[in-house]
Design a protein around this motif. Structure first.
Motif, mmCIF file in Angstrom:
data_model
loop_
_atom_site.group_PDB
_atom_site.id
_atom_site.type_symbol
_atom_site.label_atom_id
_atom_site.label_comp_id
_atom_site.label_asym_id
_atom_site.label_seq_id
_atom_site.Cartn_x
_atom_site.Cartn_y
_atom_site.Cartn_z
ATOM 1 N N ASP A 74 0.834 -1.211 0.000
ATOM 2 C CA ASP A 74 0.000 0.000 0.000
ATOM 3 C C ASP A 74 0.869 1.261 0.000
ATOM 4 O O ASP A 74 0.596 2.223 -0.715
ATOM 5 C CB ASP A 74 -0.917 0.015 1.245
ATOM 6 C CG ASP A 74 -1.945 -1.110 1.213
ATOM 7 O OD1 ASP A 74 -2.241 -1.612 0.110
ATOM 8 O OD2 ASP A 74 -2.453 -1.486 2.287
ATOM 9 N N VAL A 75 1.936 1.247 0.808
ATOM 10 C CA VAL A 75 2.826 2.416 0.903
ATOM 11 C C VAL A 75 3.502 2.675 -0.445
ATOM 12 O O VAL A 75 3.523 3.804 -0.949
ATOM 13 C CB VAL A 75 3.906 2.183 2.000
ATOM 14 C CG1 VAL A 75 4.943 3.293 1.972
ATOM 15 C CG2 VAL A 75 3.252 2.086 3.366
ATOM 16 N N ILE A 76 4.070 1.624 -1.024
ATOM 17 C CA ILE A 76 4.820 1.788 -2.282
ATOM 18 C C ILE A 76 3.881 2.203 -3.417
ATOM 19 O O ILE A 76 4.211 3.065 -4.237
ATOM 20 C CB ILE A 76 5.594 0.490 -2.616
ATOM 21 C CG1 ILE A 76 6.636 0.223 -1.520
ATOM 22 C CG2 ILE A 76 6.270 0.597 -3.983
ATOM 23 C CD1 ILE A 76 7.286 -1.147 -1.601
ATOM 24 N N ALA A 105 0.983 -7.507 -9.303
ATOM 25 C CA ALA A 105 -0.446 -7.736 -9.536
ATOM 26 C C ALA A 105 -1.253 -6.456 -9.300
ATOM 27 O O ALA A 105 -2.169 -6.146 -10.058
ATOM 28 C CB ALA A 105 -0.948 -8.857 -8.633
ATOM 29 N N ARG A 106 -0.907 -5.709 -8.275
ATOM 30 C CA ARG A 106 -1.647 -4.478 -7.956
ATOM 31 C C ARG A 106 -1.550 -3.474 -9.100
ATOM 32 O O ARG A 106 -2.530 -2.832 -9.470
ATOM 33 C CB ARG A 106 -1.081 -3.866 -6.669
ATOM 34 C CG ARG A 106 -1.644 -2.497 -6.290
ATOM 35 C CD ARG A 106 -2.886 -2.559 -5.442
ATOM 36 N NE ARG A 106 -2.752 -3.292 -4.205
ATOM 37 C CZ ARG A 106 -2.563 -2.738 -2.998
ATOM 38 N NH1 ARG A 106 -2.460 -1.442 -2.877
ATOM 39 N NH2 ARG A 106 -2.491 -3.495 -1.926
ATOM 40 N N LEU A 107 -0.334 -3.345 -9.658
ATOM 41 C CA LEU A 107 -0.084 -2.292 -10.659
ATOM 42 C C LEU A 107 -0.106 -2.816 -12.090
ATOM 43 O O LEU A 107 0.109 -2.050 -13.019
ATOM 44 C CB LEU A 107 1.277 -1.643 -10.378
ATOM 45 C CG LEU A 107 1.470 -1.045 -8.982
ATOM 46 C CD1 LEU A 107 2.933 -0.694 -8.755
ATOM 47 C CD2 LEU A 107 0.590 0.185 -8.806
ATOM 48 N N LEU B 132 -1.040 -13.685 -6.240
ATOM 49 C CA LEU B 132 -2.338 -14.334 -6.086
ATOM 50 C C LEU B 132 -3.116 -13.748 -4.905
ATOM 51 O O LEU B 132 -4.311 -13.435 -5.012
ATOM 52 C CB LEU B 132 -2.083 -15.830 -5.863
ATOM 53 C CG LEU B 132 -3.178 -16.815 -6.157
ATOM 54 C CD1 LEU B 132 -3.731 -16.628 -7.561
ATOM 55 C CD2 LEU B 132 -2.628 -18.240 -5.996
ATOM 56 N N ALA B 133 -2.436 -13.574 -3.781
ATOM 57 C CA ALA B 133 -3.085 -13.012 -2.591
ATOM 58 C C ALA B 133 -3.590 -11.604 -2.894
ATOM 59 O O ALA B 133 -4.689 -11.216 -2.481
ATOM 60 C CB ALA B 133 -2.105 -12.986 -1.418
ATOM 61 N N GLU B 134 -2.789 -10.858 -3.616
ATOM 62 C CA GLU B 134 -3.177 -9.496 -3.990
ATOM 63 C C GLU B 134 -4.455 -9.509 -4.843
ATOM 64 O O GLU B 134 -5.403 -8.772 -4.579
ATOM 65 C CB GLU B 134 -2.024 -8.854 -4.769
ATOM 66 C CG GLU B 134 -2.329 -7.515 -5.399
ATOM 67 C CD GLU B 134 -2.552 -6.410 -4.376
ATOM 68 O OE1 GLU B 134 -1.943 -6.468 -3.296
ATOM 69 O OE2 GLU B 134 -3.341 -5.486 -4.680
ATOM 70 N N ARG B 135 -4.508 -10.365 -5.838
ATOM 71 C CA ARG B 135 -5.681 -10.396 -6.710
ATOM 72 C C ARG B 135 -6.920 -10.897 -5.967
ATOM 73 O O ARG B 135 -8.035 -10.490 -6.264
ATOM 74 C CB ARG B 135 -5.418 -11.273 -7.935
ATOM 75 C CG ARG B 135 -4.350 -10.706 -8.864
ATOM 76 C CD ARG B 135 -4.492 -11.310 -10.245
ATOM 77 N NE ARG B 135 -3.355 -11.025 -11.102
ATOM 78 C CZ ARG B 135 -3.209 -9.901 -11.802
ATOM 79 N NH1 ARG B 135 -4.102 -8.939 -11.723
ATOM 80 N NH2 ARG B 135 -2.152 -9.746 -12.580
ATOM 81 N N LEU B 136 -6.692 -11.797 -5.012
ATOM 82 C CA LEU B 136 -7.827 -12.341 -4.245
ATOM 83 C C LEU B 136 -8.166 -11.459 -3.041
ATOM 84 O O LEU B 136 -9.155 -11.707 -2.356
ATOM 85 C CB LEU B 136 -7.489 -13.764 -3.760
ATOM 86 C CG LEU B 136 -7.326 -14.819 -4.858
ATOM 87 C CD1 LEU B 136 -6.674 -16.079 -4.291
ATOM 88 C CD2 LEU B 136 -8.671 -15.160 -5.489
#
Lengths: 320, 259
Positions: A74-76, A105-107, B132-136
Motif C-alpha cells: 500500500d505504501v509503495i 499484480a496491484r499495478l 495471487l493473494a493481492e488479486r484475491l
C-alpha cells in the motif's frame, strides 16, 4: 529513469542487499529515491544518502511495525501514484519477494526476478537473470510499467558515495485487508560461536551427513581449518543444527575465501547463499549432485571416510 | 473446509533442461512431473482435511492439457478434484497472467484456504503467492514451516532470513509452505488406481471471462530478449575417491594457502 528502491531493515540495520541495489540504481541515469517502512524508518532513512539515494521516504506507522508485506505494498503503491516512479527495485528477501509479487499484480507491472545485474542499452532497461541452475544467463526486459526488479541477494556490493538525501516523512493509508495478518511472536535464533558472515573459511554440512550427531565431523574439520560451521536449510529445519548457521535462500548469504560443502547437494536454494565464495570444495557421494557443476574441486566419495582423515592430516601439518 | 492447492507440472527434475533457442522458452517436450515443492502443499492440505470432519482438497493449475497426468499424482495422494486451465493462449505467461487466471479459478471455487509449494523447480520462482493473494485480496503468509487451522484462523510459523515468525491470519488466506513443513506421502496403489476416476475438469480462458490478450506472452509484463552463456567460474575438477582423496584435498588446500 525515475527509480524507487525498497530498503528493508531490521533492528535499525538496512539490508546489505538493498544497499547494493541502491548503488546499482545510482549508477544508472535519472533520479533515485528510497523507501523505508516500519519502526526506526526515519533513522535508517537518514543514512541512505551515503549509498546513492537522493530522496528517502520514511513511513512509520503501527500497521508497518511487523515485517509483513501487504501494508508495504500500500505504501509503495501510494508513492508510485504520487511521484510517478517508472522503476521499482528490491533486493531479494522473503519480505521483498512477497512485496514485489503483490506490487506486480496491484499495478499490472512487469516483474523480473533473481537478477544479478541491470543496465541501460540505449534507453532500454535490461536485466540479467541466471536461469536453469545458472547454466544460462537471460537478458530480460519489461513490456509493462512500472518496471519491477528483484535482485539476487549478495550479488551487488553497497557503494559508499558519500551523498546525503532529503528525508520525507509519509503517512500512508493502509487497506484493512492488508492488515489482516498479524505477527504474534518472533524468534531470532540468536547465534553462538563465530559468525558465518564474517568467516574466511566455512565448512558446511547437509542431509548427506546422515544424522545430526555426524555434524561433529564438520565441526572437527572447521576447527582444524580455523573456520566456522554452516548448515543447509534442510538440516536446520530438521533440528540438526541452529538456524544462525543456515546458508541459502532464507538463511545467510556468505562470501568466504573457502567453502567446504559436505553432504550438500547444492540445489539453487543453497547455491544462492554461497556461490560467491572464492573457492568451493565439495564432498558428496552422489556424482549427480548439482554442486559438482560449480565447485572448484569435488570429491565423489564417502564423507565419513574422507573427512576424519582430512582433519587428521591438516592437524598433523598445522601442528608440525 | 475447502482447500485449493495451486500446483505446477515441471520437466523431470533429474533430466537436463534447455531453453528452446527459437521461442526462448523452456523446452517442455520431455518427461514431466508434479513440481516436488507442490507435493508438500498437497500433503499439508490432506492433513488439514483429515483433521476436520468434512473437507475437500481441489488442485488447480494452468498448463497444457497433458499436465492432467501430473495433476493425477496429487489425486493419487488423496486430493478430491483437479481443475486445469488449458488454453493455447496461455503459453508463455509470466506472473501477471498466471496469477490472473489462477485467481479467477480460485474465486469461482471460493475456498477457505489457498496453499502453494515453496518454489517451482523449472523457473526457480518463489513469487506467485504474493500476486495471487493481492488479486484475491486475501492475507498472505509465505515460507510456512508449520500450519494449524482452528475456528476460522490460521496460525503459521514461518522462516525468514532473521529467524522464525509466528503469524496469525483469518481465513480465507493464501499460504505458501516450505518443503520442511512435512514429509509428503507416496500415493498408494489404491490411490493411483482411484485417481483416474476422480473429477478432472479442464477449462478454457473463455470460461473464466479472460481475453486471450490478457494471457500468455501478450498479457505478460516481461520478456526474454536473448540468452548468454554464463560467465565461467573457472575449471571444475571432480575426482572419485580411490582412498587418497584426503591427501589430494590437503594438497589442494595447501596450494591455495588455506592451511
Amino acid at each position: 529513469m525515475s527509480t524507487l528502491v525498497f530498503v528493508e531493515h531490521h533492528d535499525r540495520a538496512p539490508q546489505e542487499s538493498a544497499l547494493g541495489v541502491l548503488g546499482k540504481a545510482a549508477s544508472l541515469e535519472g533520479d533515485v529515491a528510497a523507501v523505508v517502512c516500519g519502526e526506526h524508518a526515519r533513522e535508517v532513512a537518514a543514512e541512505l544518502g551515503r549509498y546513492g539515494a537522493q530522496r528517502v521516504f520514511a513511513a512509520d506507522a503501527p500497521a508497518l511495525a511487523a515485517p509483513l508485506p501487504q501494508p508495504r505494498v500500500d505504501v509503495i503503491t501510494a508513492l508510485i501514484g504520487e511521484h510517478g516512479f517508472d522503476t521499482v527495485l528490491l533486493g531479494s528477501s522473503v519480505l521483498a519477494a512477497d512485496i514485489a509479487a503483490a506490487l506486480a499484480a496491484r499495478l499490472e507491472a512487469g516483474l523480473n526476478y533473481g537478477l544479478v545485474d541491470l543496465r541501460l542499452d540505449g534507453d532500454r532497461l535490461v536485466g540479467v537473470q541466471p536461469i536453469l541452475g545458472d547454466s544460462a544467463y537471460a537478458n530480460v526486459g519489461w513490456t509493462a510499467t512500472p518496471r519491477l526488479a528483484l535482485f539476487r541477494s549478495g550479488v551487488l556490493e553497497p557503494r559508499d558515495v558519500g551523498g546525503s538525501a532529503d528525508v520525507i516523512n509519509v503517512s500512508p493509508s493502509v487497506h484493512e485487508w492488508s492488515q489482516a495478518a498479524r505477527l504474534l511472536e518472533q524468534d531470532r535464533g540468536e547465534s553462538e560461536g563465530p559468525s558465518i558472515e564474517e568467516a574466511d573459511i566455512i565448512v558446511a554440512g547437509g542431509r548427506g551427513l546422515g544424522a545430526p550427531e555426524h555434524f561433529s565431523i564438520v565441526e572437527d574439520l572447521a576447527q582444524a581449518l580455523g573456520g566456522a560451521v554452516g548448515a543447509t536449510r534442510a538440516v536446520v529445519d530438521a533440528g540438526w543444527y541452529p538456524y544462525s548457521t543456515q546458508v541459502g535462500q532464507t538463511g545467510k548469504t556468505v562470501t568466504p575465501k573457502l567453502y567446504v560443502a559436505c553432504g550438500i547437494s547444492g540445489a539453487i536454494q543453497h547455491k544462492v547463499g554461497m556461490q560467491n565464495a572464492s573457492v568451493i570444495v565439495a564432498i558428496n557421494k552422489d556424482r549427480n549432485a548439482p554442486i559438482f557443476d560449480y565447485c572448484d574441486l569435488g570429491v565423489v566419495g564417502d564423507l565419513h571416510q574422507i573427512m576424519p582423515k582430512l582433519t587428521e592430516l591438516i592437524r598433523q601439518r598445522t601442528s608440525g | 473446509m475447502k482447500i485449493a492447492v495451486c500446483v505446477k507440472e515441471v520437466p523431470d527434475t533429474t533430466a537436463p533442461r534447455r531453453v528452446d533457442p527459437e521461442t526462448l522458452r523452456l523446452d517442455r517436450s520431455g518427461e514431466a512431473t508434479l513440481n516436488p515443492g507442490d507435493t508438500s502443499a498437497v500433503e499439508e492440505a490432506l492433513r488439514l482435511k483429515e483433521a476436520s470432519a468434512n473437507g475437500e482438497v481441489v488442485v488447480v493449475s494452468m498448463a497444457p492439457e497433458s499436465a492432467l497426468n501430473s495433476l493425477r499424482k496429487a489425486l493419487a495422494m488423496g486430493a478430491d478434484r483437479a481443475l486445469l486451465v488449458a488454453d493455447e493462449a496461455a503459453a508463455g505467461s509470466d506472473i501477471l497472467p498466471t496469477s490472473r487466471v489462477l485467481a479467477a479459478v480460485i474465486s469461482r471455487e471460493a475456498p477457505d484456504l489457498v496453499l502453494l509449494g515453496q518454489q517451482a523447480s523449472d523457473s526457480d520462482g518463489a513469487l506467485l503467492w504474493g500476486a495471487l493473494a493481492e488479486r484475491l485480496e486475501m492475507p498472505l503468509v509465505s515460507q510456512a514451516t508449520s500450519l494449524t487451522v482452528e475456528d476460522g484462523t490460521a496460525t503459521v510459523r514461518r522462516q525468514t532470513e532473521f529467524g522464525y515468525d509466528v503469524i496469525e491470519t483469518p481465513l480465507p488466506c493464501v499460504i505458501a509452505v516450505s518443503d520442511a513443513i512435512n514429509e509428503p506421502r507416496y500415493p498408494s496403489l489404491k490411490g493411483i488406481m482411484g485417481a483416474r476416476k476422480k473429477p478432472q475438469e479442464t477449462l478454457g480462458l473463455d470460461a473464466l471471462g479472460i481475453a486471450p490478450s490478457a494471457a500468455g506472452a501478450a498479457g505478460s509484463g516481461t520478456q526474454v530478449l536473448s540468452l548468454d552463456a554464463p560467465p565461467s567460474r573457472g575449471e571444475t575438477t571432480v575426482i572419485e575417491d580411490d582412498g587418497t582423496a584426503a591427501e589430494k584435498l590437503v594438497e589442494f588446500l595447501s596450494e591455495g594457502k588455506y592451511l
